[in-house]
Motif scaffolding. Structure first.
Motif, mmCIF file in Angstrom:
data_model
loop_
_atom_site.group_PDB
_atom_site.id
_atom_site.type_symbol
_atom_site.label_atom_id
_atom_site.label_comp_id
_atom_site.label_asym_id
_atom_site.label_seq_id
_atom_site.Cartn_x
_atom_site.Cartn_y
_atom_site.Cartn_z
ATOM 1 N N VAL A 312 0.831 -1.202 0.000
ATOM 2 C CA VAL A 312 0.000 0.000 0.000
ATOM 3 C C VAL A 312 0.867 1.253 0.000
ATOM 4 O O VAL A 312 0.608 2.216 -0.737
ATOM 5 C CB VAL A 312 -0.946 0.010 1.217
ATOM 6 N N LEU A 313 1.919 1.253 0.816
ATOM 7 C CA LEU A 313 2.813 2.407 0.880
ATOM 8 C C LEU A 313 3.402 2.732 -0.491
ATOM 9 O O LEU A 313 3.513 3.902 -0.868
ATOM 10 C CB LEU A 313 3.943 2.127 1.882
ATOM 11 N N ILE A 314 3.757 1.698 -1.241
ATOM 12 C CA ILE A 314 4.333 1.915 -2.572
ATOM 13 C C ILE A 314 3.269 2.397 -3.550
ATOM 14 O O ILE A 314 3.473 3.350 -4.312
ATOM 15 C CB ILE A 314 4.989 0.620 -3.089
ATOM 16 N N SER A 315 2.106 1.768 -3.509
ATOM 17 C CA SER A 315 1.062 2.078 -4.489
ATOM 18 C C SER A 315 0.506 3.481 -4.326
ATOM 19 O O SER A 315 -0.004 4.063 -5.290
ATOM 20 C CB SER A 315 -0.076 1.056 -4.383
ATOM 21 N N LEU A 316 0.594 4.066 -3.128
ATOM 22 C CA LEU A 316 0.029 5.388 -2.890
ATOM 23 C C LEU A 316 0.713 6.475 -3.715
ATOM 24 O O LEU A 316 0.143 7.555 -3.908
ATOM 25 C CB LEU A 316 0.128 5.743 -1.398
ATOM 26 N N ALA A 317 1.928 6.201 -4.188
ATOM 27 C CA ALA A 317 2.654 7.204 -4.976
ATOM 28 C C ALA A 317 2.560 6.951 -6.478
ATOM 29 O O ALA A 317 3.096 7.733 -7.275
ATOM 30 C CB ALA A 317 4.125 7.226 -4.552
ATOM 31 N N VAL A 318 1.872 5.881 -6.886
ATOM 32 C CA VAL A 318 1.882 5.448 -8.289
ATOM 33 C C VAL A 318 0.474 5.486 -8.871
ATOM 34 O O VAL A 318 -0.484 5.029 -8.234
ATOM 35 C CB VAL A 318 2.473 4.017 -8.407
ATOM 36 N N ARG A 319 0.343 5.975 -10.085
ATOM 37 C CA ARG A 319 -0.970 6.200 -10.698
ATOM 38 C C ARG A 319 -1.631 4.936 -11.240
ATOM 39 O O ARG A 319 -2.833 4.912 -11.472
ATOM 40 C CB ARG A 319 -0.835 7.209 -11.844
ATOM 41 N N VAL A 320 -0.850 3.890 -11.474
ATOM 42 C CA VAL A 320 -1.368 2.674 -12.093
ATOM 43 C C VAL A 320 -1.444 1.562 -11.043
ATOM 44 O O VAL A 320 -0.503 1.403 -10.254
ATOM 45 C CB VAL A 320 -0.480 2.238 -13.277
ATOM 46 N N PRO A 321 -2.529 0.792 -11.001
ATOM 47 C CA PRO A 321 -2.672 -0.266 -9.985
ATOM 48 C C PRO A 321 -1.550 -1.298 -10.039
ATOM 49 O O PRO A 321 -0.966 -1.556 -11.092
ATOM 50 C CB PRO A 321 -4.020 -0.917 -10.348
ATOM 51 N N PHE A 322 -1.321 -1.915 -8.874
ATOM 52 C CA PHE A 322 -0.290 -2.928 -8.715
ATOM 53 C C PHE A 322 -0.886 -4.321 -8.578
ATOM 54 O O PHE A 322 -1.997 -4.501 -8.087
ATOM 55 C CB PHE A 322 0.521 -2.670 -7.440
#
Length: 472
Positions: A312-322
């Motif tokens: 979650v911490l990583i995905s919060l800065a990225v526009r495309v889903p993981f």
């Protein structure tokens, strides 16, 4: 499942030299525990610390790391390479004294066990089979006569320009034998289930061959390791344990023209900003290097692993889903938790068995235009130090021919309310730039090490917690 080999024996028996050679032949990681104790002895000597009274408090200032340069272990003491300085008779005797101090043994115990959990290793010392790794797959007690051991050490010191006499070296050997065998804590002794090997009449090559063959034969006797052991020792030659199952996979470049629908991205980013707001309330959250994050999908993010919140911490800065790999056990513990992590993009991977289905799933996610998060260490770090990475991340990057963005997650201790959390993103590492065009083990090793170095640089640069965590 890692394989642990414990190699114990008295000073000067050739443990380090033989263990290095056998580890290289097996493709295992070599851990020289004696070097750790010697480093502490060197620190205490150089800083005039009273070993009898003040060692425990002085340990707060000691920072020891093992680094591997050109396949050789180097010992870093407070940032200085002391690999040669710790090999004198004075430091050898000091190591015997500090190793009898409970605070020193506790200081190094966790470091040794963490390395063993994450890697196939050969670890040598005085009490590896009896204390540090009592459940080691193979235990060997290596010995030789005191005179032969003194002769070997004397020649070694002469080559380094040391002026110690043979008589002094022999006296040091005998005194250290006595100290090691009569200390109150973890004295030198042969484990009940250890195989004793006497190398008095053997040269180095003969000793290496005997130890290697002994390990192979002992591993074959272990039914609980059956599948992995049989593959590793078949034909009498060990395969690279980190990527033995990776051979023969074809390169399948990801189709980067595939994109997620605009509506899906809008919905995802609406939810992302809501969660980001919540996380900013709960944590003192900061992102560094956001300029290195690609705007589109189909990229691999490789991160150190600190907590269950890392994806979650990583995905919060990225526009495309993981999508992200999670160990298979997490999907079996609780159906509600399993449903939650699946909704967040998790898919199971069976660790240690060459789970090629996880590789196929990873490629499918990338081909759909999603990003992929991988934690190469395979397990969470309790103290913030970056462990030894697995080759899987390099394999997927090589098969997909996709760049990898290294990520460093930094916080002190456990993740708690209002804890300061920093998430760093490094520059993309491309397989093409490293000439990695196939799944050749040598190329994968280069790519994996480059990725891990990128993660380590992010975690250790300007990190106020690394020094403290190294000394717990």
């Amino acid at each position: 499942m890692s394989i642990n080999i414990a190699l114990d024996g008295p000073s000067g028996a050739g443990k380090s030299t033989i263990a290095k050679a056998v580890a290289k032949k097996l493709g295992y990681v070599y851990v020289d525990t004696g070097a750790l104790y010697r480093s502490i002895a060197l620190y205490m000597t150089e800083h005039s610390v009273d070993i009898n009274n003040n060692v425990k408090s002085a340990l707060n200032e000691v920072n020891i790391k093992l680094a591997y340069v050109d396949g050789l272990q180097r010992v870093l003491l407070c940032g200085e390479d002391v690999s040669d300085k710790i090999r004198t008779p004075e430091i050898s005797m000091g190591a015997s004294r500090v190793s009898a101090i409970p605070a020193v043994r506790e200081f190094l115990f966790d470091l040794q066990q963490n390395i063993a959990k994450e890697n196939n290793i050969i670890m040598d010392g005085r009490d590896i089979g009896t204390v540090v790794l009592p459940k080691a797959d193979v235990k060997i007690f290596l010995t030789a006569s005191a005179e032969e051991r003194a002769n070997r050490r004397f020649k070694e010191l002469q080559e380094k320009g040391d002026s110690s006499s043979y008589e002094e070296v022999l006296a040091d050997i005998k005194q250290r034998d006595y100290n090691d065998m009569h200390r109150d804590i973890a004295p030198l002794k042969k484990a009940n289930d250890a195989v004793e090997v006497d190398t008095t009449s053997l040269n180095l090559d003969e000793s290496v061959e005997v130890i290697y063959n002994t390990i192979i034969e002992e591993l074959k006797k272990k039914p609980d390791n059956s599948d992995k052991i049989k593959e590793d020792v078949s034909g009498g030659q060990h395969k690279d344990n980190s990527n033995g199952y990776l051979r023969g996979l074809d390169v399948r470049p990801v189709d980067t023209s595939n994109k997620l629908s605009r509506l899906r991205l809008i919905f995802y980013n609406f939810l992302r900003y809501l969660v980001l707001l919540v996380y900013h309330i709960f944590y003192n959250l900061k992102f560094v290097g956001k300029e290195n994050i690609p705007k589109g999908g189909s990229h691999i993010f490789a991160s150190n692993h600190r907590s269950y919140a890392d994806p979650v911490l990583i995905s919060l800065a990225v526009r495309v889903p993981f999508s992200f790999m999670a160990k298979e056990e997490l999907f079996k513990q609780n159906i509600f938790f399993a449903a939650l992590i699946k909704a967040l993009g998790a898919f199971p991977v069976t660790r240690g068995k060459g789970d090629t289905s996880a590789i196929d799933t990873s490629l499918k996610c990338l081909n759909k235009g999603r990003n992929l998060v991988i934690f190469p260490e395979g397990t969470r770090s309790k103290d913030g130090r970056v462990g030894r990475g697995k080759t899987g991340v390099a394999l997927i990057a090589a098969v997909a021919q996709m760049p990898v963005i290294p990520v460093g997650i930094i916080f002190e201790g456990k993740l708690k309310f209002r804890k300061k959390v920093v998430v760093k993103f490094g520059k993309a590492i491309s397989p093409n730039e490293l000439d990695v065009s196939k799944t050749d083990p040598k190329e994968l090793k280069i790519l994996k090490q480059t990725i891990m170095n990128g993660i380590v640089d992010l975690v250790e640069t300007d990190n106020p917690y690394i020094h403290n965590s190294d000394n717990q």
